[in-house]
Design a protein around this motif. Sequence first.
Motif, PDB file in Angstrom:
ATOM      1  N   GLU A  88       0.831  -1.207   0.000  1.00 43.25           N
ATOM      2  CA  GLU A  88       0.000   0.000   0.000  1.00 43.25           C
ATOM      3  C   GLU A  88       0.867   1.260   0.000  1.00 43.25           C
ATOM      4  O   GLU A  88       0.403   2.327  -0.399  1.00 43.25           O
ATOM      5  N   ILE A  89       2.090   1.149   0.461  1.00 45.81           N
ATOM      6  CA  ILE A  89       2.957   2.310   0.650  1.00 45.81           C
ATOM      7  C   ILE A  89       4.037   2.406  -0.423  1.00 45.81           C
ATOM      8  O   ILE A  89       4.279   3.464  -0.981  1.00 45.81           O
ATOM      9  N   PHE A  90       4.694   1.299  -0.723  1.00 43.86           N
ATOM     10  CA  PHE A  90       5.809   1.304  -1.666  1.00 43.86           C
ATOM     11  C   PHE A  90       5.364   0.828  -3.041  1.00 43.86           C
ATOM     12  O   PHE A  90       4.581  -0.111  -3.155  1.00 43.86           O
ATOM     13  N   GLY A  91       5.936   1.456  -4.075  1.00 45.86           N
ATOM     14  CA  GLY A  91       5.711   1.004  -5.441  1.00 45.86           C
ATOM     15  C   GLY A  91       6.750  -0.029  -5.829  1.00 45.86           C
ATOM     16  O   GLY A  91       7.592  -0.429  -5.025  1.00 45.86           O
ATOM     17  N   GLU A  92       6.694  -0.441  -7.072  1.00 44.26           N
ATOM     18  CA  GLU A  92       7.695  -1.374  -7.587  1.00 44.26           C
ATOM     19  C   GLU A  92       8.960  -0.597  -7.902  1.00 44.26           C
ATOM     20  O   GLU A  92       8.883   0.579  -8.219  1.00 44.26           O
ATOM     21  N   PRO A  93      10.107  -1.165  -7.809  1.00 44.91           N
ATOM     22  CA  PRO A  93      10.441  -2.554  -7.515  1.00 44.91           C
ATOM     23  C   PRO A  93      10.577  -2.862  -6.023  1.00 44.91           C
ATOM     24  O   PRO A  93      10.771  -4.012  -5.646  1.00 44.91           O
ATOM     25  N   VAL A  94      10.470  -1.857  -5.147  1.00 46.71           N
ATOM     26  CA  VAL A  94      10.686  -2.073  -3.709  1.00 46.71           C
ATOM     27  C   VAL A  94       9.677  -3.059  -3.136  1.00 46.71           C
ATOM     28  O   VAL A  94      10.043  -3.986  -2.412  1.00 46.71           O
ATOM     29  N   ALA A  95       8.388  -2.904  -3.481  1.00 46.00           N
ATOM     30  CA  ALA A  95       7.358  -3.806  -2.943  1.00 46.00           C
ATOM     31  C   ALA A  95       7.646  -5.257  -3.329  1.00 46.00           C
ATOM     32  O   ALA A  95       7.512  -6.172  -2.513  1.00 46.00           O
ATOM     33  N   GLY A  96       8.057  -5.471  -4.568  1.00 46.64           N
ATOM     34  CA  GLY A  96       8.366  -6.830  -5.036  1.00 46.64           C
ATOM     35  C   GLY A  96       9.555  -7.436  -4.320  1.00 46.64           C
ATOM     36  O   GLY A  96       9.556  -8.627  -3.984  1.00 46.64           O
ATOM     37  N   GLY A 110      16.063   2.475  -9.790  1.00 47.28           N
ATOM     38  CA  GLY A 110      15.202   3.631  -9.980  1.00 47.28           C
ATOM     39  C   GLY A 110      13.891   3.401  -9.238  1.00 47.28           C
ATOM     40  O   GLY A 110      13.434   2.264  -9.084  1.00 47.28           O
ATOM     41  N   TYR A 111      13.302   4.491  -8.774  1.00 48.46           N
ATOM     42  CA  TYR A 111      12.057   4.397  -8.017  1.00 48.46           C
ATOM     43  C   TYR A 111      11.249   5.661  -8.265  1.00 48.46           C
ATOM     44  O   TYR A 111      11.815   6.748  -8.397  1.00 48.46           O
ATOM     45  N   VAL A 112       9.942   5.507  -8.360  1.00 48.71           N
ATOM     46  CA  VAL A 112       9.048   6.648  -8.518  1.00 48.71           C
ATOM     47  C   VAL A 112       8.239   6.778  -7.237  1.00 48.71           C
ATOM     48  O   VAL A 112       7.543   5.840  -6.826  1.00 48.71           O
TER      49      VAL A 112
END
Length: 190
Positions: A88-96, A110-112
């Motif tokens: 719910e908080i982190f986008g990809e690739p961090v959540a994955g 890279g992260y958005v």
Amino acid sequence: MTEVGFVVDTFHELVSKLKEKERELEVLKSRAEDRASSVEIYNEDILQSVPSGVVSLDRELKITKMNQAAERILDLKESESIGRRHVEIFGEPVAGILDKRQTVERAEMGYVTKSGKRIWLGLNISPLKDSAKNVIGEIFVFTDLTELKAFQSQMELRERLSTLGEMSAGIAHEIRNPLAVISGYTKILS
């Protein structure tokens, strides 16, 4: 003194000693609580002073703690993140990566952010363990590498332009030599 009197006196003496020990224990308990509180405050001060983002997650990958650097780097608010699942908080690739529950050391990606800002993160993810070495969650530590990556890109561009300049100078030299010969023959012929 009778035996009953002796027993009663002994009993009163034991009771008074127990009350004295109880007071001592209360003082020791109060000191221990004060010390634990000061250690907790000190640890919180350390966590908030670290320039890297630090996020802790429990076994269900719900966010349990986030420092100010994490809020700033990822454009998040701790108050809106605590207790919520990582997806719910982190986008990809961090959540994955967090889903895999694998240890990650010194990765760059890279992260958005939620606000749409593109950044580069240098990150480490490792199991969070208690004092008995039992895994109680995950710890996510990261640094904003955006400025460093921009600097690296500029350096690479300068290097390529320098190489291109050297090649151009070499080509110009190779073209000038035959032109000089042609120019010399043209003068002789005229």
